[in-house]
Scaffold this active site. Structure first.
Site, mmCIF file in Angstrom:
data_model
loop_
_atom_site.group_PDB
_atom_site.id
_atom_site.type_symbol
_atom_site.label_atom_id
_atom_site.label_comp_id
_atom_site.label_asym_id
_atom_site.label_seq_id
_atom_site.Cartn_x
_atom_site.Cartn_y
_atom_site.Cartn_z
ATOM 1 N N LYS A 265 0.837 -1.193 0.000
ATOM 2 C CA LYS A 265 0.000 0.000 0.000
ATOM 3 C C LYS A 265 0.880 1.253 0.000
ATOM 4 O O LYS A 265 1.987 1.239 0.561
ATOM 5 C CB LYS A 265 -0.883 0.031 1.252
ATOM 6 C CG LYS A 265 -1.947 -1.038 1.342
ATOM 7 C CD LYS A 265 -2.708 -0.907 2.661
ATOM 8 C CE LYS A 265 -3.750 -1.993 2.844
ATOM 9 N NZ LYS A 265 -4.901 -1.814 1.950
ATOM 10 N N ARG A 339 -10.274 -11.693 2.273
ATOM 11 C CA ARG A 339 -11.200 -12.700 1.757
ATOM 12 C C ARG A 339 -10.595 -14.095 1.818
ATOM 13 O O ARG A 339 -11.328 -15.084 1.907
ATOM 14 C CB ARG A 339 -11.608 -12.336 0.329
ATOM 15 C CG ARG A 339 -10.485 -12.394 -0.685
ATOM 16 C CD ARG A 339 -10.766 -11.588 -1.931
ATOM 17 N NE ARG A 339 -10.750 -10.167 -1.646
ATOM 18 C CZ ARG A 339 -10.988 -9.216 -2.562
ATOM 19 N NH1 ARG A 339 -11.256 -9.567 -3.816
ATOM 20 N NH2 ARG A 339 -10.953 -7.954 -2.231
#
Length: 495
Positions: A265, A339
């Site tokens: 990020k 996920r």
């Protein structure tokens, strides 16, 4: 191993039951102000008009009392000497009952107050908002000396009302506290310990799988995400209640810090990634509420706890990992890690259940796409079952805890096709990112099992009354109300 530092914030001291005289709180909107002023003593109404009070939300006016010996003069000339607080006018938003009183506990002079109007329908919201406004701030919660805490106003509420409000206020405070903890104080080990402590408090069964135990136990995706971190990845499991009762599963994403992995990020996107375990904080708080209430269910809480770090063992784009259900997942993006944790946890919960679950719930700070679509205050809801989805949305409206349903748009499953494996963990395009993430999870849930997926932010970007900047509970009240309603007896209304 001790629990995460500091204790849960508490709304204790926010309420009073004493029959002693209490100062009246008069709620008003611009539309109702004239009628409210008509109900006040003339001197107080004149004071409010002279002060220019307009009942805009968030505004407050203290109404002074007068010396008894000059009351006659006051009535004639509207003047007198203030000797005590006789009442408070509060401007409120009629569409936001939960937050109408939230700014008052710390703003009013210390003392005892009572609502002047008897709006029984809104009263539970008003009391909860008051309790949330009385929770200590992050700074105050760190202080060990109770004498340093500010003296707060108290609102008159019956013992039954206080008993109804206190658990939820404490649960919201606990979500905020956990989300606000920095990653060096709340890593995977400490988060799993929080599950263990919760199990101990309620006499529940606890187990965990740690590090290299994970792949053989069906958690290879969890292991792959967390294996590069200093603290080993783990899955914490709490089981509570009679196995003959309806089986309810809660799963919370527990990424204690998310660097993005090798798909790193940018600095701005990484700054607040201590909050990426917000789903786990919600699942812990909801489980605590359900067990406190003694709801007749068989509860399983699963928290896969990891740090998504960069290191020699880090998951790489293009890696193919076998999920717990045997399918092979190709890693399109290492920053789509949450996920992967939820997929293994969903499969384990279904595989290990004594009977098919009556309801599966997962909570996660999963996608920036959901925030782009709905903003910070409105969690996205996905579900494969219309009945449960509609019921949860209705409770969100009733509890002033809104959610918005987004579609499981089946044609987008093509975006998760892999040439090398059974599916990709993320689409190569950012479009529809919240939907493709939910579709990835849905593929691990048999269509006959009701499933609710909440993609939430768990954070307040700004300071508002009763809502300090930082960690926040979202969807918690709606979920608790739904489960309390549907499982009040040992048989689900949707069975």
């Amino acid at each position: 191993m001790s629990s995460p530092a500091t204790s849960s914030p508490s709304p204790s001291g926010a309420f009073a039951t004493s029959p002693q005289p209490a100062t009246a709180l008069h709620r008003a909107t611009p539309a109702t102000l004239a009628a409210v002023l008509e109900q006040l003593p003339p001197t107080q109404a004149r004071w409010a008009r002279a002060a220019g009070f307009d009942a805009q939300p968030g505004r407050m006016l203290l109404l002074p009392g007068m010396q008894a010996e000059v009351q006659a003069e006051v009535q004639r000339e509207g003047q007198g000497e203030c000797t005590a607080l006789a009442g408070v006018l509060v401007g409120v938003d009629p569409d936001q009952p939960l937050w109408q009183l939230a700014g008052l506990p710390a703003a009013l002079p210390p003392g005892t107050y009572a609502l002047a109007d008897a709006d029984e329908a809104q009263r539970p919201h008003l009391l909860l908002g008051w309790a949330l406004g009385a929770l200590p701030s992050t700074r105050q919660a760190r202080q060990s000396d109770a004498a340093t805490a500010p003296s707060l106003a108290q609102l008159v509420a019956s013992p039954d009302e206080q008993a109804a409000v206190a658990p939820m206020a404490a649960a919201i405070g606990e979500v905020r506290r956990l989300v606000n903890l920095p990653a060096n104080q709340l890593g995977p080990e400490q988060l799993a310990q929080a599950v263990a402590d919760l199990a101990a408090r309620h006499g529940a069964r606890y187990r965990q799988w740690v590090g290299d135990e994970l792949p053989a136990a069906g958690f290879a995706l969890v292991h792959a995400v967390g294996r590069a971190a200093a603290q080993a990845p783990r899955v914490a499991e709490l089981t509570w209640g009679d196995a003959a009762l309806p089986h309810v599963v809660l799963i919370g994403k527990g990424v204690c810090f998310d660097s993005g992995g090798l798909d790193l990020k940018p600095a701005a996107g990484m700054r607040w990634m201590k909050k990426d375990m917000g789903g786990a904080a919600h699942a812990l708080a909801l489980a605590d509420l359900l067990m406190q209430a003694g709801l007749p269910i068989h509860l399983k809480l699963l928290v896969p706890a990891v740090e998504n770090a960069v290191g020699a063992g880090a998951l790489r784009p293009g890696d193919i990992i076998e999920a717990g259900d045997g399918r092979r997942v190709e890693i399109e993006n290492t920053d789509a890690e949450g996920r992967l944790l939820l997929a293994d946890a969903l499969h384990h919960a279904i595989r290990s259940a004594p009977t098919p679950p009556a309801l599966l719930i997962d909570l996660a700070t999963l996608t920036g796409a959901a925030r782009t679509a709905l903003g910070p205050d409105l969690p996205a809801l996905f579900s494969n079952h219309d009945g449960w989805a509609y019921a949860l949305l209705a409770q969100g409206r009733a509890q002033a805890d809104p959610l918005w349903r987004l579609p499981l748009w089946a044609p987008y499953r093509r975006m998760l096709r892999s040439d090398q494996a059974d599916l990709l963990n993320a689409a190569s395009t950012p479009q529809g990112g919240a939907i493709t993430a939910a579709l990835f999870l849905e593929s691990f849930v048999p269509p006959e099992l009701p499933w609710l997926h909440l993609d939430l932010f768990a954070w307040n970007l700004e300071e508002r009354p009763g809502r300090p900047r930082g960690g926040e509970a979202q969807g918690l009240r709606a979920l608790y109300a739904l489960l309390s309603q549907r499982f009040a007896s040992a048989r689900s209304a949707f069975a």
